[in-house]
Every structure is written in structure tokens, then in C-alpha cells.
Write an enzyme that holds these catalytic residues in place. Sequence first.
Site, PDB file in Angstrom:
ATOM      1  N   TYR A 112     -17.152 -28.262  18.009  1.00 49.77           N
ATOM      2  CA  TYR A 112     -18.285 -26.976  18.176  1.00 49.77           C
ATOM      3  C   TYR A 112     -19.633 -27.393  17.410  1.00 49.77           C
ATOM      4  CZ  TYR A 112     -14.911 -25.032  21.834  1.00 49.77           C
ATOM      5  OH  TYR A 112     -13.973 -25.150  22.440  1.00 49.77           O
ATOM      6  N   LYS A 126       2.254  -2.096   2.029  1.00 47.31           N
ATOM      7  CA  LYS A 126       1.619  -1.829   3.641  1.00 47.31           C
ATOM      8  C   LYS A 126       1.154  -3.221   4.465  1.00 47.31           C
ATOM      9  CE  LYS A 126      -2.371  -1.468   0.225  1.00 47.31           C
ATOM     10  NZ  LYS A 126      -3.146  -0.852  -0.411  1.00 47.31           N
TER      11      LYS A 126
HETATM   12  C1  LIG Z   1      -2.890  -1.376  -1.660  1.00 43.91           C
HETATM   13  C2  LIG Z   1      -2.600  -0.533  -2.896  1.00 43.91           C
HETATM   14  C3  LIG Z   1      -1.962  -0.744  -3.745  1.00 43.91           C
HETATM   15  C4  LIG Z   1      -1.650  -2.236  -4.204  1.00 43.91           C
HETATM   16  O1  LIG Z   1      -2.822  -2.956  -4.342  1.00 43.91           O
HETATM   17  P1  LIG Z   1      -2.811  -4.531  -5.164  1.00 43.91           P
HETATM   18  O2  LIG Z   1      -3.487  -4.535  -5.316  1.00 43.91           O
HETATM   19  O3  LIG Z   1      -2.133  -5.101  -3.965  1.00 43.91           O
HETATM   20  O4  LIG Z   1      -1.677  -4.352  -5.804  1.00 43.91           O
HETATM   21  C5  LIG Z   1      -1.230  -0.231  -4.986  1.00 43.91           C
HETATM   22  N1  LIG Z   1      -1.900   1.281  -4.893  1.00 43.91           N
HETATM   23  C6  LIG Z   1      -2.536   1.710  -3.719  1.00 43.91           C
HETATM   24  C7  LIG Z   1      -2.367   3.716  -3.542  1.00 43.91           C
HETATM   25  C8  LIG Z   1      -2.650   1.309  -2.364  1.00 43.91           C
HETATM   26  O5  LIG Z   1      -3.402   1.518  -1.607  1.00 43.91           O
END
Ligand SMILES: *Cc1c(COP(=O)(O)O)cnc(C)c1O
Length: 356
Positions: free
Chosen positions: A253, A35
Site C-alpha cells: 500500500y 495487569k
Molecule cells: C504497572 C505498574 C507497575 C509495574 O511497572 P513495570 O514498569 O512494568 O515494572 C508497578 N506499580 C504500579 C503501580 C503499576 O501500575
Amino acid sequence: MPRPLSATIHTAALANNLAVVRKYAPKSKIWAVVKANAYGHGLARAFPGLRATDGFGLLDLEEAVKLRELGWAGPILLLEGFFRPTDIDVIDRYSLTTVVHSDEQMRMLEMARLSKPVNVQLKMNSGMNRLGYTPEKYRAAWERARACAGIGQITLMTHFADADTPRGVSEQMATFERGAQGIAGTRSLANSAATLWHPSTHFDWVRPGIILYGASPSGFSSALEGVGLQPAMTLASELIATQHVAEGQTVGYGSIFTARKPMRIGVVACGYADGYPRVAPEGTPVIVDGVLTHVVGRVSMDMLTVDLTPVHSAGVGARVELWGNNLPIDDVAKACGTIGYELMCAVAPRVPVRAE
Ligand SMILES: *Cc1c(COP(=O)(O)O)cnc(C)c1O
């Protein structure tokens, strides 16, 4: 010449990290979670390193379609499910698997016209309280899914809130087992932290994300000692200027850094518009010419400044590593009060990325 800043995606590291997941969960299939544009690595760039997976998990229909266009014919899981009835046309056309976490989604599937049944992961809310059916309503949801002609295989699914903390998974596991009692079917529970640290959660499918990219689910790089993961991204730049600063002079800054002695400062082509966190405080680690040093002064939009005291020889053109092969992203994130996930996802579109 473009600015010297770039991100490099290490294809071999992704493949290595997937193999590490296989070693930890040898009996499970893997949803490689890609994702958010593969956690900022770029879906197309991450794909070659991860293609030995059993399936890919992501959120956006667009990214799912892109994976098909890259030639991936295997399972793709929509981790949040879908949002509108028209999304189901895409699910059908591209043979996607979808999470179902609510009656609204269930109803849309019941009303949909499909060319073939859709495989679903039926999500239980076992304590995280974001998505899913409560344990009390889970069995009824499962029966409703089973009765739905548009639904094919049903996998039982939940997500852990504390697999990376001392609280662990036992409470949520017990809740899950209570809600899923007597329901047969494959199961999909484990995120990265549960994949590494809670083998009892593995079952049929694991869903690792962050460890595929070589960073820690807990935010502590020390937690990965001996695990065998490798960083999948190096963010690197160069010094574009150096300054001699006298005692009492300030840098950048807000003049938030004052030199306590005469010193050299290096100016790095990387700023918050590149995704480097503006909140990075003095002391945030940076590697210059292979030597560990740190940020001084406020990170600005296109530049940041570092202490060159430990690197006497470094001049314009010296290589700077912001995170990656020699500097764990978790250590940079920790200094900034966040986790590696956020830093890698935030690398800005203007940063050139190449895969090697
Ligand atoms: C993002 C996600 C994962 C992976 O999570 P990590 O902590 O990066 O391993 C697994 N299951 C779902 C439903 C997620 O949204």
C-alpha cells in the site's frame, strides 16, 4: 489449517525472570504485576510460571476473581484501587488488597459494610502527578486510614516516573521520605526499573512488571545485558508467498518502498490486525529462517513484507520470528518508536496463543 501465526508463552522464562527479581531484591516480597492480561501474555497462561511470587498486582476486579479461580489464595493488590462502592463487596469477598489514593476512595471504605478489614496500600504522589496524596496531606491521610475500622494493615506506597531514566529516583525518594516521616509501616515503591537499578527503593515489597516478561523498562535491550532475563513471549509466523521484484517496482500500500535492485520479497502472515504495529518503518528487524532481515513496505492488516536478500533459501513455509527468543521485543519496539510494553499488550485476540 489456521493461519501460521501464533504466540508462544514460555513458562520457564517467566519462572526464571521471577527468580532474577528475587536475586536483585532478596529481602523484599514481590508483587508480580499481571495487569492488562499479564501484559498480553494471558493471565491463566502466565500464572503457572509466576506462582512462586508473594502476591499479584493488577487493575481489574475481573482479573482478580480469575486469579482466585485459578487457585491463587495469596495476596492480590488492586494497583489503582477501586471505583465504586459496590467494588468493595468484591474486595471483601475475595480478600483483595487495594491501593487507596484519594479521599473519595477513603470515604467509600469508611462507609462500607465489610466482613473483615481490608489491607490497603496508601499511595503518595511523590512527583508523578497521576495518583496519590501529596506529601503534605499524606500524614493526615494515614491517620484517617488508621482510624477507619474497615482498614487493616496500611502499607506506604508510591510510584516512580524516572527509575529508568538518568533522572533516577533520588528526588522522588526524598519527597517520599519527607511525606512519610515518622510513619511506621511496610513500604512498596519499586517498579521493574527501580528493582534492577535502584536497590535503595526495595524495602518490603517490590512491584516488577515488564522484567517478568523479559523486556526492558528503558526500552533498550542492551540495558538487560548480563541481567539474566529471558523473553516470555515469541510471536512467530511463516512466509505465505514470495515475490521477485524488479528494480524500480514498489511493494504494498502507498508504494512506499521501491526496489533499488532486483530482489526477493517475503510475505509474512502477520499484520496490524494481529497487533503488529502499522507504523513499523522499513528496517524494522524480523528473523526469517534464523537470519536477521527487515520489514520493507507498509504493514497491512493481515500481512507484512520483508527483504529476502540476506536469506536466499527462504521460501513459502519458512519460519518467521517477529519477536521473542532470537529477537528482543525492545529492538522491534525501538524501530517503531515505542516500547516493548505496548507491543506485548497489543497482541490481538485473534492470534492463537499457547503456553509451553
Ligand atoms: C504497572 C505498574 C507497575 C509495574 O511497572 P513495570 O514498569 O512494568 O515494572 C508497578 N506499580 C504500579 C503501580 C503499576 O501500575
